[in-house]
Design a protein around this motif. Structure first.
Motif, mmCIF file in Angstrom:
data_model
loop_
_atom_site.group_PDB
_atom_site.id
_atom_site.type_symbol
_atom_site.label_atom_id
_atom_site.label_comp_id
_atom_site.label_asym_id
_atom_site.label_seq_id
_atom_site.Cartn_x
_atom_site.Cartn_y
_atom_site.Cartn_z
ATOM 1 N N ARG A 6 -41.797 -80.724 -26.074
ATOM 2 C CA ARG A 6 -40.719 -80.635 -27.064
ATOM 3 C C ARG A 6 -41.275 -80.669 -28.478
ATOM 4 O O ARG A 6 -40.776 -79.986 -29.359
ATOM 5 C CB ARG A 6 -39.713 -81.768 -26.859
ATOM 6 N N CYS A 23 -32.855 -85.901 -32.113
ATOM 7 C CA CYS A 23 -32.473 -85.490 -30.754
ATOM 8 C C CYS A 23 -32.831 -86.581 -29.744
ATOM 9 O O CYS A 23 -32.024 -86.936 -28.885
ATOM 10 C CB CYS A 23 -33.168 -84.184 -30.368
ATOM 11 N N GLU A 27 -30.335 -88.863 -27.331
ATOM 12 C CA GLU A 27 -30.535 -88.901 -25.879
ATOM 13 C C GLU A 27 -30.739 -90.324 -25.377
ATOM 14 O O GLU A 27 -30.265 -90.680 -24.294
ATOM 15 C CB GLU A 27 -31.737 -88.036 -25.488
ATOM 16 N N ASN A 34 -28.692 -83.822 -22.800
ATOM 17 C CA ASN A 34 -29.838 -83.178 -23.437
ATOM 18 C C ASN A 34 -29.371 -82.762 -24.819
ATOM 19 O O ASN A 34 -28.263 -82.256 -24.974
ATOM 20 C CB ASN A 34 -30.281 -81.937 -22.662
ATOM 21 N N SER A 36 -30.557 -80.771 -28.538
ATOM 22 C CA SER A 36 -31.509 -79.892 -29.189
ATOM 23 C C SER A 36 -30.952 -79.434 -30.525
ATOM 24 O O SER A 36 -29.753 -79.535 -30.775
ATOM 25 C CB SER A 36 -31.795 -78.676 -28.303
ATOM 26 N N THR A 57 -26.841 -83.074 -18.454
ATOM 27 C CA THR A 57 -27.830 -82.566 -17.513
ATOM 28 C C THR A 57 -27.055 -81.991 -16.345
ATOM 29 O O THR A 57 -26.084 -82.595 -15.876
ATOM 30 C CB THR A 57 -28.788 -83.688 -17.064
#
Length: 85
Positions: A6, A23, A27, A34, A36, A57
Motif C-alpha cells: 500500500r 486510510c 480501518e 477497506n 482508499s 470487505t
C-alpha cells in the motif's frame, strides 16, 4: 493488502501527504472496511470525486454477490466516518 504494498501504491499514485495514514487510521477504528484515497476521475461512466472511499470487505458484505460493491465517500476522512454505517 499488505502495508508495504500500500505504501508503494500510494507513492506511485502520488497520494497527498498523510492520505495513507488516514486510510489506515479509519480501518483501525472501523474494522471490516477497506479505505482508499482516489484522485478525481472524469472518464464518462467511471466518474469519481477526489477523496476517501470505503467499502466492506467482500466476505463480510451480504450485499456483495458478484455485483458492484457499495462504496461510501467523503472528501475527508472525517466526512467519510460520518457516513459509514
Amino acid at each position: 493488502m499488505p502495508i508495504r504494498n500500500r505504501r508503494v501504491l500510494a507513492e506511485r499514485l502520488r497520494w497527498p501527504a498523510g492520505a495513507l495514514e488516514e486510510c489506515l487510521r479509519v480501518e483501525k477504528d472501523r474494522p471490516g472496511y477497506n479505505v482508499s484515497w482516489f484522485r478525481e476521475w472524469t472518464v464518462p461512466g467511471f466518474e469519481r470525486a477526489e477523496g476517501f472511499y470505503a467499502w466492506r470487505t467482500e466476505d463480510k458484505d451480504p450485499l456483495y454477490h458478484g455485483k458492484r460493491r457499495h462504496e461510501w465517500y467523503g472528501k475527508t476522512t472525517e466526512q467519510l466516518c460520518r457516513v459509514l454505517p
